[in-house]
Design a protein around this motif. Structure first.
Motif, PDB file in Angstrom:
ATOM      1  N   VAL A 201      13.507  65.524  65.031  1.00 56.23           N
ATOM      2  CA  VAL A 201      13.459  65.825  66.470  1.00 56.23           C
ATOM      3  C   VAL A 201      12.463  66.955  66.720  1.00 56.23           C
ATOM      4  CG1 VAL A 201      14.778  66.759  68.412  1.00 56.23           C
ATOM      5  CG2 VAL A 201      15.797  64.989  66.956  1.00 56.23           C
ATOM      6  N   GLU A 202      12.459  67.958  65.869  1.00 58.46           N
ATOM      7  CA  GLU A 202      11.502  69.055  66.006  1.00 58.46           C
ATOM      8  C   GLU A 202      10.059  68.543  65.987  1.00 58.46           C
ATOM      9  OE1 GLU A 202      13.764  72.838  63.872  1.00 58.46           O
ATOM     10  OE2 GLU A 202      12.436  71.556  62.694  1.00 58.46           O
ATOM     11  N   ARG A 203       9.799  67.549  65.151  1.00 51.56           N
ATOM     12  CA  ARG A 203       8.436  67.024  64.996  1.00 51.56           C
ATOM     13  C   ARG A 203       8.060  66.044  66.096  1.00 51.56           C
ATOM     14  NH1 ARG A 203       6.545  67.705  59.822  1.00 51.56           N
ATOM     15  NH2 ARG A 203       5.197  65.876  59.988  1.00 51.56           N
ATOM     16  N   GLY A 204       9.064  65.606  66.863  1.00 54.42           N
ATOM     17  CA  GLY A 204       8.800  64.626  67.905  1.00 54.42           C
ATOM     18  C   GLY A 204       8.786  63.192  67.429  1.00 54.42           C
ATOM     19  N   THR A 205       9.238  62.944  66.182  1.00 53.32           N
ATOM     20  CA  THR A 205       9.269  61.585  65.643  1.00 53.32           C
ATOM     21  C   THR A 205      10.622  60.910  65.851  1.00 53.32           C
ATOM     22  OG1 THR A 205       9.855  62.453  63.459  1.00 53.32           O
ATOM     23  CG2 THR A 205       7.508  62.090  63.918  1.00 53.32           C
ATOM     24  N   ARG A 206      11.583  61.637  66.403  1.00 51.68           N
ATOM     25  CA  ARG A 206      12.903  61.083  66.706  1.00 51.68           C
ATOM     26  C   ARG A 206      13.323  61.654  68.060  1.00 51.68           C
ATOM     27  NH1 ARG A 206      17.595  59.092  64.384  1.00 51.68           N
ATOM     28  NH2 ARG A 206      16.573  58.882  62.369  1.00 51.68           N
ATOM     29  N   PRO A 207      13.832  60.817  68.965  1.00 53.29           N
ATOM     30  CA  PRO A 207      14.171  61.325  70.300  1.00 53.29           C
ATOM     31  C   PRO A 207      15.476  62.112  70.352  1.00 53.29           C
ATOM     32  CG  PRO A 207      14.626  58.979  70.162  1.00 53.29           C
ATOM     33  CD  PRO A 207      13.923  59.353  68.882  1.00 53.29           C
ATOM     34  N   ARG A 208      16.425  61.756  69.511  1.00 52.87           N
ATOM     35  CA  ARG A 208      17.743  62.394  69.563  1.00 52.87           C
ATOM     36  C   ARG A 208      18.417  62.267  68.200  1.00 52.87           C
ATOM     37  NH1 ARG A 208      17.536  57.635  72.037  1.00 52.87           N
ATOM     38  NH2 ARG A 208      16.913  58.682  73.959  1.00 52.87           N
ATOM     39  N   LEU A 209      19.509  63.011  68.052  1.00 46.33           N
ATOM     40  CA  LEU A 209      20.264  62.989  66.800  1.00 46.33           C
ATOM     41  C   LEU A 209      21.468  62.067  66.963  1.00 46.33           C
ATOM     42  CD1 LEU A 209      20.969  66.109  64.638  1.00 46.33           C
ATOM     43  CD2 LEU A 209      22.753  64.397  64.978  1.00 46.33           C
ATOM     44  N   GLU A 210      21.623  61.111  66.034  1.00 45.92           N
ATOM     45  CA  GLU A 210      22.700  60.127  66.101  1.00 45.92           C
ATOM     46  C   GLU A 210      23.794  60.497  65.106  1.00 45.92           C
ATOM     47  OE1 GLU A 210      20.740  56.459  65.321  1.00 45.92           O
ATOM     48  OE2 GLU A 210      19.762  56.390  67.286  1.00 45.92           O
ATOM     49  N   VAL A 211      25.044  60.460  65.556  1.00 45.64           N
ATOM     50  CA  VAL A 211      26.167  60.917  64.735  1.00 45.64           C
ATOM     51  C   VAL A 211      27.298  59.901  64.784  1.00 45.64           C
ATOM     52  CG1 VAL A 211      25.573  63.326  65.170  1.00 45.64           C
ATOM     53  CG2 VAL A 211      27.259  62.183  66.635  1.00 45.64           C
ATOM     54  N   GLY A 212      28.259  60.089  63.861  1.00 42.68           N
ATOM     55  CA  GLY A 212      29.495  59.319  63.871  1.00 42.68           C
ATOM     56  C   GLY A 212      30.629  60.171  64.430  1.00 42.68           C
ATOM     57  N   ASN A 213      31.756  60.192  63.745  1.00 46.89           N
ATOM     58  CA  ASN A 213      32.932  60.937  64.179  1.00 46.89           C
ATOM     59  C   ASN A 213      32.750  62.418  63.864  1.00 46.89           C
ATOM     60  OD1 ASN A 213      35.455  61.939  64.777  1.00 46.89           O
ATOM     61  ND2 ASN A 213      36.521  60.850  63.136  1.00 46.89           N
TER      62      ASN A 213
END
Length: 328
Positions: A201-213
């Motif tokens: 996300v910092e680098r701009g290569t991922r829009p958001r962080l995906e998580v489970g429980n």
């Protein structure tokens, strides 16, 4: 001390090898591939590596290897160590986790080495399953109630080790580490996945962080503290005994994710991905390691904030290296 480590090219194996070398031990490693790669490749110059697959190679061949190497201590780390992966391939999990332990212990018994090498069998705190509130924090007397093939196969291997100690006098010590993390961990594990996603996300290569429980609460120990406990147990642990390894401090995934978000260089949006939610997961698992502390003097040195910071920094460096090496 002359040490042999199975599964040395894995995450924990590399950290253990580094610690043993720092302590002046001579180290020989076994891996199914017999090849150093990735994060552990820097150890190639310091450690002899032998190819051995505990799933398919024979007890006799391992007996000969042990007789040739003559270790004082054997650290058995080789395993299928991912609970989620064990659900999709339970047979392979059992073949390596129980079958591999049996191959090793039978080879140690057949080697005829005097003194017999001390064997540290590395189990897992997940063997306890979902303990009742009365059993928390979890001591070694807590009933084993494994709820996935990984946990069940490790519990069975622990019982095999105890049987060898009681029946054959093999100096087997059982370690049950609870959750652990640290630099160089694969991103299929939760904290490393969080750290990598934050770096992306910092680098701009991922829009958001995906998580489970995120409601899960765990006792997380830095891998560098875990391997210190392993060496202490190999030296001071009592044969046939089980030792929990954990900090005794509980922390939720939500809290650890917030630490990483505070360390991030830009805001990080978080979304729940249903595919990341396990079908079976313990809501709370907390270790009582007083037996380990009493017998060895071990104390954790790393706080979770340092662990997460080091993991994030390493993922930043790894992603930088990937970018530098990619074709322009």
């Amino acid at each position: 001390m002359r040490a042999l480590i199975t599964g040395i090219t894995g995450f924990v194996g590399g950290h253990l090898a580094e610690h043993l070398i720092e302590r002046g031990d001579e180290v020989v490693g076994l891996s199914s591939s017999g090849v150093w790669s990735g994060p552990s490749s820097h150890l190639a110059q310091a450690i002899r590596l032998e190819a051995f697959d505990l799933r398919v190679d024979s007890v006799e061949s391992l007996t000969r290897l042990l007789a040739r190497q003559r270790p004082d201590a054997v650290y058995h780390l080789a395993a299928q160590a991912n609970p989620s992966a064990s659900l999709s391939d339970p047979r392979e999990t059992w073949e390596l986790n129980l079958g591999g332990a049996m191959t090793l212990l039978e080879a140690v018994r057949a080697s005829g080495l005097h003194p017999t090498p001390r064997v540290l069998l590395v189990g897992s705190g997940v063997c306890y399953g979902n303990p009742s509130p009365a059993d928390l924090p979890v001591t070694e007397r807590c009933p084993l109630r494994p709820n996935n093939p990984y946990a069940a196969s490790k519990a069975a291997a622990d019982l095999l080790g105890i049987q060898h100690a009681l029946c054959w006098g093999t100096p087997v010590v059982i370690a049950r580490p609870f959750n652990h993390a640290g630099p160089r961990q694969e991103d299929r594990y939760v904290l490393s996945s969080f750290a990598r996603q934050v770096a992306e996300v910092e680098r701009g290569t991922r829009p958001r962080l995906e998580v489970g429980n995120l409601e899960i609460v765990r006792d997380f120990t830095d891998v560098r503290d875990i391997v210190r406990a392993y060496r202490l147990l190999a030296e001071f642990g009592l044969p046939g005994e089980v030792y929990n390894i954990g900090t005794g401090r509980d922390i939720s995934l939500t809290a650890m994710l917030e630490i990483l978000r505070r360390l991030a260089r830009r805001p990080v949006e978080v979304v729940v991905d249903p595919s990341r939610v396990r079908p079976v997961d313990q809501p709370l698992l907390l270790a009582d390691s007083s037996k380990l502390r009493s017998h060895t003097g071990w104390q954790p040195e790393f706080k979770i904030e340092q662990t997460l910071s080091d993991m994030l920094d390493l993922w930043r460096s790894a992603l930088d290296s990937q970018e530098d090496s990619s074709p322009s």
